[in-house]
Design an enzyme around this catalytic site. Structure first.
Site, mmCIF file in Angstrom:
data_model
loop_
_atom_site.group_PDB
_atom_site.id
_atom_site.type_symbol
_atom_site.label_atom_id
_atom_site.label_comp_id
_atom_site.label_asym_id
_atom_site.label_seq_id
_atom_site.Cartn_x
_atom_site.Cartn_y
_atom_site.Cartn_z
ATOM 1 N N ARG A 179 0.818 -1.219 0.000
ATOM 2 C CA ARG A 179 0.000 0.000 0.000
ATOM 3 C C ARG A 179 0.859 1.279 0.000
ATOM 4 O O ARG A 179 0.478 2.294 0.600
ATOM 5 C CB ARG A 179 -0.979 0.011 1.188
ATOM 6 N N SER A 229 -11.847 1.281 2.935
ATOM 7 C CA SER A 229 -11.178 0.981 4.199
ATOM 8 C C SER A 229 -10.607 2.251 4.822
ATOM 9 O O SER A 229 -9.904 3.020 4.156
ATOM 10 C CB SER A 229 -10.057 -0.026 3.981
ATOM 11 N N GLU A 304 -5.563 4.691 6.147
ATOM 12 C CA GLU A 304 -5.370 4.643 4.699
ATOM 13 C C GLU A 304 -5.928 5.915 4.082
ATOM 14 O O GLU A 304 -5.394 6.439 3.106
ATOM 15 C CB GLU A 304 -6.077 3.401 4.142
#
Length: 328
Positions: A179, A229, A304
């Site tokens: 990520r 998310s 995130e």
């Protein structure tokens, strides 16, 4: 009211993009969370060259600049954004296939891109079929699902730097990790990419994609605005506590509401908007949830989702959340 310097800037941006410039644009309709005040100036280029020209115009100017795709990982502030939003979106959404490789502009919608790849009998991108966002944002975050990342397929990325110079990065130069990529935290616009896939069976690829979409419909909230998310999955935390959603659910946070923002009763790592949620509502939930999980597990979850402040500060949302609600 538009000031003199603003008029000059707007004229320059309009000249660079064929007139695709607007002022005082509501950010909420552009937000997947449906949250956000007014953007002072909004511009939408249609090519790498136009985007580079915009970057060159903005170089050295005092106004903050924000590069956006589909806002999938962005929380706009309800107070708005006192700068220039550059959207790499629907006007930069072309693609073409070249054997087992694909060239695409960064504004293409990820599910559309994934379907086109799969229907061509190419495999490797099925995991992205349900991700709402643009290819540029996916590459920036090395996004994906099932703990996979798009970086595995990236051959090269074409970008514009803060001075409007076009350049290309190879796969290794992108520094893909879970990520993340080296492109994060830079004033760099991702404009185009070349990706490579393997040959596969179109019918099998289609079945896998349909299965992923079915699973997402059952697990994730679809009917209320959300940004996907909220918290990142940390490998160390995952091995001992589980994913963020499980940690949040174990802490009894499912369904917790602040104003019109709510930790989804369907999946605790999603925060949904029931209609009139503010950025402060979302940040309060993030701060409260993060603090409670850290008290219970010893793990501090990072976001995130990124928060865009009115002055252009772009930070993981837990940072402004903890600052605003340190004494909650």
């Amino acid at each position: 009211m538009t000031t003199g310097p603003d008029r000059a800037l707007i004229a320059a941006l309009a000249d660079a993009t064929g007139g695709h410039v607007a002022t005082d644009v509501p950010l909420a309709p552009l937000s997947r969370w449906r949250i956000g005040g007014l953007a002072r100036i909004y511009v939408e280029p249609s090519s790498a060259e136009e985007a580079a020209a915009v970057m060159a115009i903005m170089h050295g100017r005092p106004e903050p600049l924000f590069l956006m795709g589909d806002s999938s990982n962005t929380l706009f502030d309800s107070a708005g954004f006192d700068g220039v939003v550059v959207r790499i979106g629907r006007r930069m959404a072309n693609m073409r296939l070249e054997g087992a490789q694909a060239w695409a502009q960064a504004g293409i919608w990820v599910p559309r891109f994934a379907r086109r790849i799969g229907c061509s009998g190419l495999t490797g991108i099925e995991h992205t079929i349900g991700i709402p966002g643009t290819l540029g944002g996916l590459i920036l975050m090395n996004g994906g699902s099932q703990r996979k990342g798009i970086g595995l397929n990236v051959v090269s990325v074409r970008c514009a730097d803060s001075e409007g110079r076009l350049f290309e990065l190879t796969h290794s130069e992108c520094g893909f990790a879970y990520r993340s990529s080296t492109l994060q935290g830079q004033r760099t616009a991702i404009l185009e990419a070349r990706l490579e896939f393997e040959r596969g069976d179109s019918a099998a690829i289609r079945r896998e994609m349909l299965g992923i979409l079915r699973s997402r419909r059952l697990k994730f909230p679809q009917k209320l605005p959300n940004c996907g998310s909220t918290f990142l999955s940390d490998p160390k935390m995952y091995s001992s506590v589980g994913p963020p959603g499980q940690a949040l659910e174990s802490a009894g946070l499912k369904g917790l509401r602040r104003g019109d923002a709510q930790i989804s009763p369907m999946h605790a790592n999603f925060i949904v908007n029931h209609g009139n949620a503010s950025s402060s509502d979302v940040l309060w939930l993030i701060a409260h949830a993060r603090n409670l999980v850290e008290q219970r597990t010893g793990y501090a979850m990072d976001c995130e989702v990124r928060h865009l402040a009115p002055d252009g500060a772009l930070r993981p949302a837990h940072e402004p959340a903890l600052h605003l609600f340190a004494n909650q």
